[in-house]
Every structure is written in structure tokens, then in C-alpha cells.
Design a protein around this motif. Structure first.
Motif, PDB file in Angstrom:
ATOM      1  N   PRO A   1      -0.916   9.713 -19.883  1.00  0.00           N
ATOM      2  CA  PRO A   1      -1.458   8.589 -21.232  1.00  0.00           C
ATOM      3  C   PRO A   1      -0.442   8.671 -22.417  1.00  0.00           C
ATOM      4  O   PRO A   1      -0.570   8.313 -23.062  1.00  0.00           O
ATOM      5  CB  PRO A   1      -2.754   9.307 -21.178  1.00  0.00           C
ATOM      6  CG  PRO A   1      -2.686  10.180 -20.805  1.00  0.00           C
ATOM      7  CD  PRO A   1      -1.811  10.544 -19.590  1.00  0.00           C
ATOM      8  N   ALA A   2       0.858  10.044 -22.340  1.00  0.00           N
ATOM      9  CA  ALA A   2       1.276  10.223 -23.612  1.00  0.00           C
ATOM     10  C   ALA A   2       2.567   9.450 -23.733  1.00  0.00           C
ATOM     11  O   ALA A   2       3.534   8.881 -24.167  1.00  0.00           O
ATOM     12  CB  ALA A   2       2.015  11.666 -23.939  1.00  0.00           C
ATOM     13  N   ASN A   3       2.675   8.503 -21.895  1.00  0.00           N
ATOM     14  CA  ASN A   3       4.026   7.502 -21.963  1.00  0.00           C
ATOM     15  C   ASN A   3       4.338   6.555 -21.361  1.00  0.00           C
ATOM     16  O   ASN A   3       5.097   5.788 -20.943  1.00  0.00           O
ATOM     17  CB  ASN A   3       4.810   9.019 -22.172  1.00  0.00           C
ATOM     18  CG  ASN A   3       5.163   9.895 -20.430  1.00  0.00           C
ATOM     19  OD1 ASN A   3       4.457   9.387 -19.458  1.00  0.00           O
ATOM     20  ND2 ASN A   3       5.783  10.712 -20.697  1.00  0.00           N
ATOM     21  N   GLU A   4       3.339   6.511 -19.873  1.00  0.00           N
ATOM     22  CA  GLU A   4       2.307   5.690 -19.727  1.00  0.00           C
ATOM     23  C   GLU A   4       3.624   5.624 -18.087  1.00  0.00           C
ATOM     24  O   GLU A   4       3.735   4.458 -17.053  1.00  0.00           O
ATOM     25  CB  GLU A   4       2.908   4.100 -20.190  1.00  0.00           C
ATOM     26  CG  GLU A   4       2.100   3.997 -21.431  1.00  0.00           C
ATOM     27  CD  GLU A   4       1.826   2.427 -21.628  1.00  0.00           C
ATOM     28  OE1 GLU A   4       1.768   1.795 -20.684  1.00  0.00           O
ATOM     29  OE2 GLU A   4       2.556   2.612 -22.731  1.00  0.00           O
ATOM     30  N   GLN A   5       4.121   7.047 -17.750  1.00  0.00           N
ATOM     31  CA  GLN A   5       4.892   6.663 -16.577  1.00  0.00           C
ATOM     32  C   GLN A   5       4.063   7.482 -15.799  1.00  0.00           C
ATOM     33  O   GLN A   5       2.616   8.489 -15.160  1.00  0.00           O
ATOM     34  CB  GLN A   5       6.128   8.280 -16.815  1.00  0.00           C
ATOM     35  CG  GLN A   5       6.896   7.982 -17.311  1.00  0.00           C
ATOM     36  CD  GLN A   5       7.787   8.990 -17.918  1.00  0.00           C
ATOM     37  OE1 GLN A   5       8.343  10.784 -17.127  1.00  0.00           O
ATOM     38  NE2 GLN A   5       8.827   9.148 -18.510  1.00  0.00           N
ATOM     39  N   VAL A   6       4.097   7.159 -14.455  1.00  0.00           N
ATOM     40  CA  VAL A   6       3.215   6.876 -13.477  1.00  0.00           C
ATOM     41  C   VAL A   6       4.233   8.164 -13.289  1.00  0.00           C
ATOM     42  O   VAL A   6       4.471   8.803 -12.378  1.00  0.00           O
ATOM     43  CB  VAL A   6       3.529   6.325 -11.578  1.00  0.00           C
ATOM     44  CG1 VAL A   6       3.200   6.814 -10.634  1.00  0.00           C
ATOM     45  CG2 VAL A   6       2.825   4.944 -12.562  1.00  0.00           C
ATOM     46  N   ILE A   7       2.761   9.922 -12.733  1.00  0.00           N
ATOM     47  CA  ILE A   7       2.842  10.932 -11.945  1.00  0.00           C
ATOM     48  C   ILE A   7       2.523  11.130 -10.694  1.00  0.00           C
ATOM     49  O   ILE A   7       3.218  12.403  -9.975  1.00  0.00           O
ATOM     50  CB  ILE A   7       2.375  11.858 -13.584  1.00  0.00           C
ATOM     51  CG1 ILE A   7       1.261  12.355 -13.508  1.00  0.00           C
ATOM     52  CG2 ILE A   7       2.901  11.442 -14.503  1.00  0.00           C
ATOM     53  CD1 ILE A   7       0.197  12.599 -13.676  1.00  0.00           C
ATOM     54  N   ALA A   8       1.829   9.942 -10.587  1.00  0.00           N
ATOM     55  CA  ALA A   8       1.884  10.828  -8.562  1.00  0.00           C
ATOM     56  C   ALA A   8       0.783   9.185  -8.134  1.00  0.00           C
ATOM     57  O   ALA A   8       0.659   8.669  -9.351  1.00  0.00           O
ATOM     58  CB  ALA A   8       0.240  11.943  -9.228  1.00  0.00           C
ATOM     59  N   THR A   9       0.239   9.364  -7.274  1.00  0.00           N
ATOM     60  CA  THR A   9      -0.246   8.537  -6.859  1.00  0.00           C
ATOM     61  C   THR A   9      -1.358   9.089  -5.542  1.00  0.00           C
ATOM     62  O   THR A   9      -0.812   9.935  -5.295  1.00  0.00           O
ATOM     63  CB  THR A   9       0.529   6.979  -5.160  1.00  0.00           C
ATOM     64  OG1 THR A   9       0.722   7.775  -4.370  1.00  0.00           O
ATOM     65  CG2 THR A   9       1.609   6.968  -6.636  1.00  0.00           C
ATOM     66  N   THR A  10      -2.492   8.215  -5.402  1.00  0.00           N
ATOM     67  CA  THR A  10      -3.680   9.125  -5.008  1.00  0.00           C
ATOM     68  C   THR A  10      -4.397   7.807  -3.789  1.00  0.00           C
ATOM     69  O   THR A  10      -4.233   6.349  -4.141  1.00  0.00           O
ATOM     70  CB  THR A  10      -4.361   9.450  -6.070  1.00  0.00           C
ATOM     71  OG1 THR A  10      -5.356   8.621  -6.190  1.00  0.00           O
ATOM     72  CG2 THR A  10      -4.052  10.763  -6.305  1.00  0.00           C
ATOM     73  N   PRO A  11      -4.787   8.339  -2.737  1.00  0.00           N
ATOM     74  CA  PRO A  11      -5.377   7.308  -1.553  1.00  0.00           C
ATOM     75  C   PRO A  11      -6.109   6.540  -2.000  1.00  0.00           C
ATOM     76  O   PRO A  11      -7.285   6.796  -3.287  1.00  0.00           O
ATOM     77  CB  PRO A  11      -5.863   8.054  -0.575  1.00  0.00           C
ATOM     78  CG  PRO A  11      -4.991   9.284  -0.621  1.00  0.00           C
ATOM     79  CD  PRO A  11      -4.546   9.888  -1.644  1.00  0.00           C
ATOM     80  N   LEU A  12      -6.729   5.448  -2.467  1.00  0.00           N
ATOM     81  CA  LEU A  12      -7.729   4.754  -2.625  1.00  0.00           C
ATOM     82  C   LEU A  12      -8.069   4.411  -1.398  1.00  0.00           C
ATOM     83  O   LEU A  12      -8.470   3.621  -0.878  1.00  0.00           O
ATOM     84  CB  LEU A  12      -7.671   3.136  -3.279  1.00  0.00           C
ATOM     85  CG  LEU A  12      -8.814   2.265  -3.765  1.00  0.00           C
ATOM     86  CD1 LEU A  12      -9.415   2.308  -4.701  1.00  0.00           C
ATOM     87  CD2 LEU A  12      -8.417   0.773  -3.261  1.00  0.00           C
ATOM     88  N   GLY A  13      -9.773   5.467  -1.885  1.00  0.00           N
ATOM     89  CA  GLY A  13     -10.697   5.703  -1.106  1.00  0.00           C
ATOM     90  C   GLY A  13     -11.704   4.127  -0.347  1.00  0.00           C
ATOM     91  O   GLY A  13     -11.908   3.916  -1.673  1.00  0.00           O
ATOM     92  N   THR A  14     -12.351   4.425   1.179  1.00  0.00           N
ATOM     93  CA  THR A  14     -12.865   4.115   1.325  1.00  0.00           C
ATOM     94  C   THR A  14     -14.191   4.325   1.474  1.00  0.00           C
ATOM     95  O   THR A  14     -14.658   5.453   1.063  1.00  0.00           O
ATOM     96  CB  THR A  14     -12.311   3.305   2.251  1.00  0.00           C
ATOM     97  OG1 THR A  14     -12.619   4.258   3.415  1.00  0.00           O
ATOM     98  CG2 THR A  14     -11.146   2.325   2.517  1.00  0.00           C
ATOM     99  N   GLU A  15     -15.313   3.100   1.321  1.00  0.00           N
ATOM    100  CA  GLU A  15     -16.331   3.737   2.518  1.00  0.00           C
ATOM    101  C   GLU A  15     -16.744   4.098   3.269  1.00  0.00           C
ATOM    102  O   GLU A  15     -16.811   5.458   4.067  1.00  0.00           O
ATOM    103  CB  GLU A  15     -17.918   2.763   2.967  1.00  0.00           C
ATOM    104  CG  GLU A  15     -18.053   1.433   1.613  1.00  0.00           C
ATOM    105  CD  GLU A  15     -18.942   0.712   1.652  1.00  0.00           C
ATOM    106  OE1 GLU A  15     -19.528   0.571   3.109  1.00  0.00           O
ATOM    107  OE2 GLU A  15     -18.978  -0.371   0.839  1.00  0.00           O
TER     108      GLU A  15
END
Length: 489
Positions: A36-50
């Protein structure tokens, strides 16, 4: 390859932790995690499902059956080991917290310390699982009140303290003999996953602790409504709490909900003004005002209001805002929509007639061109029904209202739908003793800033929630009672 690279700005792909395995889940989609300090993407995480939610609850259910048979003191030892490992990795965890959440590094170190302390205190409670033996009305009979784990506990955490809120729930749940599924908030999922990576190393049975990522309306709903979920412990907004309440109603789930607050900060004419100002600063601006127990509205006795506000506004204007890794007083808000929400509340209050004593608001130029920055705003308000007085701001904005006397302050403070925390500053012993009877809040701070302790009890009244956390009372909530009528005739 390291799963977690805690270098500021580093980009890595994280996975969910289900059934003792790291998995990308049923979906190929991911959610980006930004600094949130620089808007850089630092990671990706799975979009969990049911489907992922079902797998996590199923894994916790299977592991919990054997875990409940392990002596509590042994469960406590394993939980303590996890706390010790987190304490050893304090700096790593703190930097991760700052990277994904935005709080200044020194505050993140404090959160990392609390993350371990919650586990230490939970481990201490292993020898405090107690019951009762009652005298029966019948001959040759005793009545035993026994305590048992619920089974599967689901934890839903907020983004403001992503690590500490996780172990606040995880520790007592595990020591009590439950299995646990954590839905790490989609904005700040990395701290929970980091804790899971350490849990792998301390001997927790596979499936006992699961961390799933994704969005609440999908994954959270599935976790809550799963027939084998016995208990839900959630920290979040009032809106989210109502949705959880409705989702859990059909299955008669046991709920523990901490739903935010609107803490009144009362300063009377006999208070130590300098002490009250310092406490008001801490209670408003720590973590950019993103704490449910924050100073959200100030009621100042008319005789000291001018002096208090002059000092408070000057200190607020002097706060250093900047890169949270470099020791500022205040870092960024957690996200752009959060900045917009706070700004809209301020604009609405001004439209209602609030006087601006310190004009802060969003910052988006120069050093603040990237990131989610907002400066402190102080308002003087005459109407207790104002939007800024009645709605949780959760940011560095505070309204002040002048009051005539103690009774006036109490009436204004209690005029709210919330009931989490409150503050009173006075040197009058009679007033101090009246405070817990007069204020309708679950947690009250007298002549001090906020900051609950792990062995106390943190709970909200009214629409601030159900149940509570911490200490012996909080631990007891992770156990259910059973009555055994033992007749030997």
C-alpha cells in the motif's frame, strides 16, 4: 526455491495450505497483493473456491478427531513451539506485515510480538480446562460438567492486524482440541500463509491447521455453511458480521464476532490534559487509525476544550507520514477504496456543518504520488448525529464535541449502535468508579491509551459483536460443556 522471500518489494507466488499441502486450489485464478505504500504487486495468491473451502474443512475434521485425544498439555507444547518460532522470526514477519498492510515497521514488530504472545498464553491455558462436580438430588449420583472441543473452528480475520488476529484465534482453538481453518483476508493474506509455513516445522498434524485465500462472499460463505463447521470466530466490519450471522443461522453455528467500534474519548475538566492529549494521539493515529478500539470521537469538557484542541491539533499536524519501512509516525491506508471511504465521510460531515480544525485528507502528489496516503483531519462537530460521529471512520480523522459535564458526556458517548471500547480521563475517584456502570461498552480505558493485554478479555457489546477473545474467558469460548449424570446405584 524459497516459498517466502521477505525482501521488501520482492514478488513471489504463494499457495494455500490445505491438508498439510501447499496447493494452488481448484481455480487457476489469482489475487494480486500490493504494497500500500507504493502500489507494487508483491505477491499473488490463489482465488479460493467453494471446493477449496470444502477440502479445508474436511481436512480439519479428519485431523481433529485424533488431535482431541492428545493430552491438552501436549497440545499446548506444540502451540508454544509455534510461538517460539514466530518470536525467532519477528523481523521477517514484521517486514512482511509492513509490506502487505502498510503499518510502520516498529508497529509491525509489535504485532509480530503479539502474534507469538497469543500462542504462549494459549499454551498456558492447557492446564486450565476445568469442569465441575455437582451434588445430585438423587441418591448415589453425581453430576459432572465436562468440557469438550467443538470440532472444526473457522477463523475469519481482518486486514488491519493480519498476523496477530490469526493466532489470537488459532492458539486457543488448537489448545482446546479443535481443528482450524483460517480464511486470510484477500488484501493481507501473506501473514497467515507465513504462519502456516512455520506451523509445518513444529509438528502440527497435517490438516489440523489450514489457510485458504480468496474472497469472503465465496470462500467465507462456503466455510460458514459447511455442515462440519461447528464454530466461526470472525473479526471484521459490522456489515460482514451481519452476513456471517445470517449465513450461520440455518446450521445453528456458534459465533464469536468482533465487529468494530466507535470509541468515545471523554476528557473532563479535572483531567491531566497533556497525558490525555498523548493518549488521544496514540489511540487515534496508531496503524493510521485502523484499529477497532481507536479514539473515534472526542467529548471534551467545555472548560478545557480549547487547551486540549490546541495541543492535539498541533501534534496531529506535526506527524511524519511516509515510507513505513523508514520509521514514520504514520504509514499509508491499506487500500485506495479505504482512502476514498474516509474522504467521503469527512466531506459529508463538512456538508453537515462540521468545522475543520486541521485539514488533512488524501495525499497524491510528490512523494505520495504512488500509494494510499491520507493526512490527519480534526473536526469540531456540534451534532452528535453527524455521520462522522455515528459511523466508524477507521482512519486518521477525529471529530470533537464540547460537553457541559460528566453526565452530558456519558449520554453522548452511549448514543451509538456500537459498544466495543471507550476512554475516560479524569482525576476524580468518584467519576472513575461510576464509569463502568455508566458506559455501555465491553472494554473501557481510564486515564490511558488503548492496547488490550493477552490475559484480559476483549469483547464488544451491542452491535460490536458476540462473544470475545483473550485470557481465560476467551479460551473458555472454544470449549463446549457437557452434563454427565453419573448414577452407580
Amino acid at each position: 526455491m524459497k516459498r517466502f522471500d521477505i525482501q521488501s518489494g520482492a514478488v513471489f507466488g504463494a499457495k494455500m495450505y490445505i491438508g498439510g499441502r501447499w496447493t494452488s486450489g481448484a481455480s487457476n485464478e489469482v489475487v494480486e497483493v500490493e504494497n500500500p505504500a507504493n502500489e507494487q504487486v508483491i505477491a499473488t495468491t490463489p482465488l479460493g473456491t467453494e471446493e477449496d473451502a470444502v477440502h479445508a474443512v474436511d481436512a480439519a475434521k479428519m485431523a481433529q478427531i485424533a488431535w482431541a485425544k492428545v493430552p491438552a498439555v501436549q497440545r499446548g507444547r506444540i502451540v508454544r513451539k509455534l510461538g517460539e518460532l514466530i518470536a525467532e522470526r519477528n523481523e521477517e514477519l514484521a517486514r512482511l506485515i509492513t509490506s502487505e498492510q502498510g503499518k510502520p515497521l516498529d508497529q509491525a514488530r509489535g504485532e509480530a510480538g503479539a502474534t507469538a504472545e497469543f500462542l504462549f498464553h494459549a499454551a498456558d491455558n492447557a492446564r486450565r480446562i476445568e469442569g465441575d462436580i455437582l451434588v445430585s438430588d438423587n441418591p448415589n449420583e453425581e453430576i459432572h460438567i465436562r468440557r469438550h472441543p467443538y470440532g472444526v473452528v473457522v477463523g475469519l480475520t481482518a486486514w488491519n492486524y493480519p498476523a496477530a488476529l490469526a493466532t489470537r484465534k488459532l492458539g486457543p482453538a488448537l489448545v482446546a482440541g479443535n481443528g482450524f481453518v483460517l480464511l486470510a483476508h484477500e488484501i493481507t493474506p501473506l501473514s497467515g500463509l507465513y504462519i502456516a509455513s512455520l506451523a509445518e516445522q513444529v509438528g502440527l498434524p497435517a490438516g489440523l491447521f489450514n489457510v485458504i485465500t480468496g474472497r469472503g462472499p465465496v470462500v467465507g460463505q462456503a466455510l460458514v455453511q459447511h455442515p462440519d463447521t461447528a464454530m466461526i470466530t470472525m473479526t471484521g466490519s459490522n456489515r460482514a458480521g451481519r452476513e456471517i450471522f445470517k449465513a450461520g443461522a440455518e446450521g445453528m453455528k456458534v459465533l464469536r464476532l468482533e465487529l468494530g467500534g466507535k470509541a468515545p474519548f471523554i476528557v473532563l475538566e479535572d483531567a491531566n490534559i497533556d497525558k490525555a492529549v498523548e493518549a488521544a494521539m496514540v489511540a487515534r493515529y496508531t496503524n493510521c487509525g485502523q484499529i477497532c478500539t481507536c479514539n473515534e470521537r472526542m467529548y471534551l469538557h467545555k472548560d478545557i476544550a480549547d487547551e486540549f484542541l490546541e495541543k492535539f491539533v498541533a501534534k496531529s499536524a506535526a506527524l511524519k507520514i511516509g515510507d513505513p519501512m523508514k520509521g514514520p509516525d504514520m504509514g499509508p491506508k491499506v487500500s485506495g477504496p479505504e482512502v476514498d471511504k474516509v474522504a467521503s465521510i469527512v466531506n459529508a460531515a463538512i456538508a453537515e456543518g462540521a468545522e475543520v480544525l486541521l485539514e488533512g485528507g488524501p495525499l497524491n502528489e510528490g512523494d505520495y504520488a504512488k500509494g494510499h496516503w491520507i493526512a490527519p483531519t480534526v473536526l469540531e462537530v456540534k451534532n452528535n448525529a453527524s455521520v462522522v460521529v455515528q459511523n466508524e471512520v477507521f482512519g486518521p480523522v477525529v471529530p470533537a464535541i464540547r460537553v457541559d459535564d460528566f453526565d452530558h458526556a456519558l449520554a453522548m458517548a452511549n448514543d451509538t449502535r456500537f459498544g466495543l471500547s471507550a476512554y475516560v480521563f479524569t482525576e476524580n475517584h468518584r467519576r472513575i468508579m461510576q464509569t463502568p456502570y455508566a458506559l455501555k461498552f465491553g472494554e473501557i480505558y481510564v486515564n490511558r491509551a488503548n492496547g488490550e493485554q493477552v490475559h484480559a478479555f476483549h469483547n464488544g457489546w451491542a452491535q460490536s459483536g458476540l462473544g470475545g477473545e483473550d485470557g481465560q474467558y476467551g479460551f473458555d469460548g472454544y470449549l463446549r460443556k457437557q452434563s454427565l449424570y453419573l448414577n452407580w446405584e
